[in-house]
Design a protein around this motif. Structure first.
Motif, PDB file in Angstrom:
ATOM      1  N   PHE A  13       0.842  -1.189   0.000  1.00 40.89           N
ATOM      2  CA  PHE A  13       0.000   0.000   0.000  1.00 40.89           C
ATOM      3  C   PHE A  13       0.883   1.247   0.000  1.00 40.89           C
ATOM      4  O   PHE A  13       1.592   1.510   0.969  1.00 40.89           O
ATOM      5  N   VAL A  14       0.840   2.016  -1.097  1.00 42.05           N
ATOM      6  CA  VAL A  14       1.610   3.249  -1.220  1.00 42.05           C
ATOM      7  C   VAL A  14       0.750   4.283  -1.945  1.00 42.05           C
ATOM      8  O   VAL A  14      -0.281   3.949  -2.533  1.00 42.05           O
ATOM      9  N   THR A  23      -8.814   3.687   3.606  1.00 43.87           N
ATOM     10  CA  THR A  23      -9.494   2.650   4.384  1.00 43.87           C
ATOM     11  C   THR A  23      -9.718   1.439   3.484  1.00 43.87           C
ATOM     12  O   THR A  23      -9.977   1.582   2.291  1.00 43.87           O
ATOM     13  N   ASP A  24      -9.623   0.256   4.060  1.00 51.82           N
ATOM     14  CA  ASP A  24      -9.918  -0.948   3.290  1.00 51.82           C
ATOM     15  C   ASP A  24     -10.397  -2.039   4.239  1.00 51.82           C
ATOM     16  O   ASP A  24     -10.058  -2.056   5.425  1.00 51.82           O
ATOM     17  N   PHE A  51      -6.567   3.081   7.819  1.00 55.16           N
ATOM     18  CA  PHE A  51      -7.413   2.155   8.579  1.00 55.16           C
ATOM     19  C   PHE A  51      -7.591   0.891   7.737  1.00 55.16           C
ATOM     20  O   PHE A  51      -7.952   0.984   6.560  1.00 55.16           O
ATOM     21  N   SER A  52      -7.374  -0.266   8.324  1.00 57.38           N
ATOM     22  CA  SER A  52      -7.484  -1.506   7.569  1.00 57.38           C
ATOM     23  C   SER A  52      -8.072  -2.600   8.453  1.00 57.38           C
ATOM     24  O   SER A  52      -7.754  -2.694   9.639  1.00 57.38           O
ATOM     25  N   GLU A  53      -8.928  -3.432   7.860  1.00 61.53           N
ATOM     26  CA  GLU A  53      -9.474  -4.575   8.593  1.00 61.53           C
ATOM     27  C   GLU A  53      -9.453  -5.809   7.711  1.00 61.53           C
ATOM     28  O   GLU A  53      -9.793  -5.754   6.524  1.00 61.53           O
ATOM     29  N   VAL A  54      -9.029  -6.920   8.287  1.00 56.43           N
ATOM     30  CA  VAL A  54      -9.039  -8.216   7.619  1.00 56.43           C
ATOM     31  C   VAL A  54      -9.894  -9.165   8.438  1.00 56.43           C
ATOM     32  O   VAL A  54      -9.755  -9.245   9.658  1.00 56.43           O
ATOM     33  N   SER A  76      -2.074   5.016  12.030  1.00 60.01           N
ATOM     34  CA  SER A  76      -2.581   3.804  11.381  1.00 60.01           C
ATOM     35  C   SER A  76      -3.223   2.885  12.400  1.00 60.01           C
ATOM     36  O   SER A  76      -2.806   2.824  13.564  1.00 60.01           O
ATOM     37  N   ARG A  77      -4.246   2.181  11.926  1.00 62.37           N
ATOM     38  CA  ARG A  77      -4.862   1.114  12.734  1.00 62.37           C
ATOM     39  C   ARG A  77      -5.155  -0.070  11.820  1.00 62.37           C
ATOM     40  O   ARG A  77      -5.837   0.072  10.807  1.00 62.37           O
ATOM     41  N   THR A  78      -4.618  -1.207  12.175  1.00 63.87           N
ATOM     42  CA  THR A  78      -4.904  -2.434  11.440  1.00 63.87           C
ATOM     43  C   THR A  78      -5.627  -3.394  12.374  1.00 63.87           C
ATOM     44  O   THR A  78      -5.238  -3.568  13.530  1.00 63.87           O
TER      45      THR A  78
END
Length: 245
Positions: A13-14, A23-24, A51-54, A76-78
């Motif tokens: 991610f860049v 966000t994703d 912000f990212s969530e898997v 950042s928050r993953t």
């Protein structure tokens, strides 16, 4: 992924934008016997927020190996949520975070065992300098009746500056009585004794610090299947230790 399917995936991610929010969310369903090897690396600009969530859902005999590299973004928050629904499924989650200046790196992880005879492991490491702050909230959940589960969670942090900060909160929530579950966490600085040993052999302090920091991160980096992303991770260690603020 369907039954017995296999996928190797690498994401980076860049962005060239200046100030932005990314966000994703990614949801993954693993069928019986499916195998996923996945690396996610975020190197957003220093002015970005991320912000990212898997979400992972594993059926019987499936295997998921996920490594997350965080080295960009001001904030950042993953988040990772892995739910194991079938026996003999396995999930391995690894994370490596680098923070400098006033970066804020926040990670949330929950692995939930809803089926017995399943396995999970978590290994997260952080290297922080200047006034960077790293946070890990990790949880292992084992449901009632999910016997013969083996699960572990480790979080270790290396602080390169007096103003850097690491907050870690490992957590177990277990409702079965025949399981092996453990967690551990540590926060510390470079070992002065090891530094002295290297420097007494004619190695400069800066190079000695780089060598010890790379050794600290090696067990996570070597889990990355992509040679390019392994070099990317080690380059970030070197840049953090030897580079400016």
């Amino acid at each position: 992924l369907g039954k017995d399917a296999e996928l190797r995936l690498a994401e980076l991610f860049v962005s060239e934008a200046q100030v932005y929010l990314r966000t994703d969310i990614t949801c993954v369903e693993l069928g019986e016997g499916a195998n996923l090897n996945w690396v996610r690396a975020q190197q957003e600009r220093a002015t970005a927020s991320y912000f990212s969530e898997v979400q992972l859902h594993l059926q019987a005999r499936s295997l998921a190996s996920l490594t997350q590299l965080n080295c960009g973004a001001a904030w950042s928050r993953t988040s990772l949520k892995a739910d194991i629904h079938g026996e003999r499924a396995e999930v391995a989650v690894n994370g490596l975070s680098f923070g400098r200046l006033e970066q804020h790196v926040d990670q949330r992880v929950q692995v939930s065992h809803h089926a017995g005879q399943s396995t999970s492991s978590q290994l997260f490491k952080g290297v922080l300098k200047d006034k960077a702050r790293g946070i890990l909230n990790g949880k292992i959940y084992i449901a009632r009746g999910a016997q013969k589960v083996v699960s572990s969670q480790l979080n270790h942090n290396l602080l390169l500056s007096p103003g850097a900060e690491a907050n870690t909160k490992p957590e177990l929530e277990v409702y079965a009585d025949d399981v092996k579950a453990n967690h551990g966490a540590s926060v510390g600085r470079l070992d002065e004794g090891k530094l002295f040993y290297l420097m007494s052999r004619g190695i400069s302090r800066a190079v000695s610090e780089r060598m010890l920091a790379q050794a600290f991160t090696a067990d996570v980096v070597m889990k990355i299947s992509s040679p390019e992303l392994r070099r990317f991770a080690f380059a970030n260690v070197e840049d953090l230790v030897l580079g400016g603020g």
